[in-house]
Design a protein around this motif. Structure first.
Motif, short mmCIF file in Angstrom:
data_model
loop_
_atom_site.label_atom_id
_atom_site.label_comp_id
_atom_site.label_asym_id
_atom_site.label_seq_id
_atom_site.Cartn_x
_atom_site.Cartn_y
_atom_site.Cartn_z
N GLU A 140 0.84 -1.19 0.00
CA GLU A 140 0.00 0.00 0.00
C GLU A 140 0.88 1.24 0.00
OE1 GLU A 140 -3.77 1.74 2.67
OE2 GLU A 140 -2.71 -0.09 3.26
N ARG A 141 0.35 2.31 -0.55
CA ARG A 141 1.06 3.59 -0.56
C ARG A 141 0.56 4.49 0.56
NH1 ARG A 141 -0.15 8.69 -2.12
NH2 ARG A 141 -2.12 8.02 -3.07
N PHE A 142 1.50 5.17 1.22
CA PHE A 142 1.19 6.23 2.17
C PHE A 142 2.02 7.44 1.76
CE2 PHE A 142 0.17 2.39 4.46
CZ PHE A 142 -1.00 2.72 5.15
N GLY A 143 1.38 8.44 1.16
CA GLY A 143 2.14 9.58 0.66
C GLY A 143 3.13 9.13 -0.40
N LYS A 144 4.42 9.33 -0.12
CA LYS A 144 5.48 8.89 -1.03
C LYS A 144 6.18 7.63 -0.51
CE LYS A 144 6.51 13.75 -2.04
NZ LYS A 144 7.58 14.77 -2.02
N HIS A 145 5.55 6.95 0.43
CA HIS A 145 6.12 5.76 1.04
C HIS A 145 5.37 4.51 0.55
CE1 HIS A 145 7.77 8.55 4.19
NE2 HIS A 145 6.64 9.17 3.93
N VAL A 146 6.07 3.38 0.52
CA VAL A 146 5.45 2.10 0.18
C VAL A 146 5.51 1.21 1.41
CG1 VAL A 146 5.64 -0.01 -1.21
CG2 VAL A 146 6.05 2.22 -2.26
N ASP A 147 4.36 0.64 1.76
CA ASP A 147 4.26 -0.28 2.89
C ASP A 147 4.07 -1.70 2.39
OD1 ASP A 147 3.83 -1.29 5.54
OD2 ASP A 147 1.68 -1.28 5.09
N LEU A 148 5.00 -2.57 2.73
CA LEU A 148 4.86 -4.00 2.44
C LEU A 148 4.43 -4.70 3.73
CD1 LEU A 148 8.06 -4.69 0.28
CD2 LEU A 148 5.72 -4.33 -0.53
N ARG A 149 3.26 -5.35 3.70
CA ARG A 149 2.79 -6.10 4.86
C ARG A 149 3.35 -7.51 4.78
NH1 ARG A 149 -1.86 -3.60 3.18
NH2 ARG A 149 -2.85 -5.55 2.52
N LEU A 150 4.07 -7.89 5.82
CA LEU A 150 4.75 -9.18 5.86
C LEU A 150 4.39 -9.87 7.17
CD1 LEU A 150 7.81 -7.39 4.58
CD2 LEU A 150 7.16 -9.51 3.48
N GLY A 151 3.43 -10.79 7.10
CA GLY A 151 2.95 -11.43 8.31
C GLY A 151 2.34 -10.39 9.23
N ASP A 152 2.81 -10.35 10.49
CA ASP A 152 2.28 -9.36 11.44
C ASP A 152 3.19 -8.14 11.54
OD1 ASP A 152 4.40 -10.53 12.70
OD2 ASP A 152 3.34 -11.07 14.53
N GLN A 153 4.12 -8.00 10.58
CA GLN A 153 5.00 -6.84 10.56
C GLN A 153 4.82 -6.06 9.26
OE1 GLN A 153 9.01 -7.42 12.62
NE2 GLN A 153 8.74 -9.43 11.68
N HIS A 154 5.41 -4.87 9.23
CA HIS A 154 5.38 -4.02 8.04
C HIS A 154 6.80 -3.59 7.72
CE1 HIS A 154 0.94 -3.13 7.99
NE2 HIS A 154 1.09 -3.62 9.21
N LEU A 155 7.15 -3.63 6.45
CA LEU A 155 8.38 -3.01 5.98
C LEU A 155 7.98 -1.72 5.28
CD1 LEU A 155 11.44 -2.99 5.53
CD2 LEU A 155 11.04 -4.23 3.38
N LEU A 156 8.20 -0.60 5.96
CA LEU A 156 7.84 0.71 5.41
C LEU A 156 9.05 1.24 4.65
CD1 LEU A 156 7.48 3.97 5.57
CD2 LEU A 156 5.42 2.62 5.38
N VAL A 157 8.91 1.41 3.35
CA VAL A 157 10.00 1.87 2.50
C VAL A 157 9.78 3.35 2.19
CG1 VAL A 157 11.26 1.53 0.35
CG2 VAL A 157 10.16 -0.43 1.47
N THR A 158 10.65 4.19 2.74
CA THR A 158 10.63 5.61 2.45
C THR A 158 11.53 5.84 1.25
OG1 THR A 158 10.23 6.19 4.76
CG2 THR A 158 11.18 7.90 3.36
N LEU A 159 10.95 6.26 0.15
CA LEU A 159 11.71 6.33 -1.10
C LEU A 159 12.64 7.53 -1.16
CD1 LEU A 159 8.86 5.20 -3.49
CD2 LEU A 159 10.83 3.86 -2.76
N GLY A 160 12.36 8.56 -0.38
CA GLY A 160 13.25 9.71 -0.35
C GLY A 160 13.38 10.37 -1.71
#
Length: 276
Positions: free
Chosen positions: A53-73
């Motif tokens: 999912e996208r949040f602003g300019k960030h991409v959130d990957l949902r992985l099990g019960d955790q999230h890898l939030l990728v800030t693209l900068g």
């Protein structure tokens, strides 16, 4: 800099391709990209991808019960190499700062092309655990975004309208390029303070904000993710076009620097002929 239209299409692509796959291995090449020191991306081994999912300019990957939030900068991106695809030998290709190898042989690569590390990787329980996401303002790409949200972010503020459009706490997802495009289409000077804009000008900025962002998302869908940045550049009418002819009036597009950034604009369309 990646902005919401391209990041939205990237997130949709990742959701379509990755859901159901499992992370088999993680390799962090550039440790400065990891922003949650107590929770390394290595903890994602064995987790299944359940969404993107996208949040602003960030991409959130949902992985099990955790999230890898990728800030693209400024120069960050995500590549997906399917099984059997070469890592590539193009010396101009941005390097991967972290990789996630999947159980079917595919590899997710988080890349950064800048001279300094702008990519950020955060392993969190919720995307809003990342301060930059928690502070995001309303998103013009959202179907729930309306004039009330726009007015709360913009109306009456003694700040340049271009700066407000780029201020993620006010309106999320817009950066330097699309703010130039919005203001050119709205025929509003980038240095005008929001408080000085009359109702007609605010109407135009609101309309063009929504139409520019949503129109760009629609236009980018179906374009391969490795071509999205080039498609964005090609679609710009004024941003990055200094010295070229305005497609509306035929004047020459100018640029100027302010607040550490560069803006492109058309004097005839936006500033009553005055060069900034």
């Amino acid at each position: 800099m990646p902005e919401s239209p391209e990041v939205q299409v990237l997130a949709e692509f990742l959701a379509d391709r990755l859901v159901g796959r499992t992370v088999e291995d993680v390799d962090v090449i550039e440790f400065r990209s990891v922003k949650t020191r107590g929770r390394s991306p290595e903890t994602l081994r064995g987790a299944q991808v359940t969404g993107a999912e996208r949040f602003g300019k960030h991409v959130d990957l949902r992985l099990g019960d955790q999230h890898l939030l990728v800030t693209l900068g400024r120069h960050g991106w995500i590549r997906l190499r399917e099984r059997g695809e070469s890592a590539g030998t193009d010396p101009e290709a941005p390097p991967a700062l972290a990789t996630l190898a999947l159980d079917d042989g595919a590899v997710i690569e988080a890349t950064d092309a800048g001279d300094w590390v702008s990519l950020g990787l955060s392993v969190v329980d919720s995307p809003t655990d990342v301060a930059a996401v928690a502070k995001l303002g309303p998103d013009p790409a959202s179907p729930d975004f309306g004039r009330d949200a726009f007015d709360r972010a913009v109306r009456g503020r003694r700040k340049q309208i271009k700066a407000i459009l780029q201020e993620q706490e006010s309106l999320s997802g817009i950066g330097n390029a699309y703010s130039d495009e919005i203001l050119h289409a709205a025929k509003v000077s980038p240095v005008a303070h929001a408080a000085t804009l009359d109702d007609d000008a605010l109407d135009r900025v609101f309309t063009e904000t929504v139409e520019t962002v949503r129109g760009a998302i629609a236009a980018r869908r179906g374009i391969p993710i490795d071509q999205l940045k080039a498609a964005k550049v090609a679609a710009m009418r004024v941003h990055g076009r200094a010295g070229e002819t305005c497609p509306v009036c035929g004047d020459t597009i100018r640029d100027f620097r302010f607040g550490g950034t560069t803006a492109e604009y058309c004097p005839t369309c936006q500033t009553a002929g005055v060069e900034l």
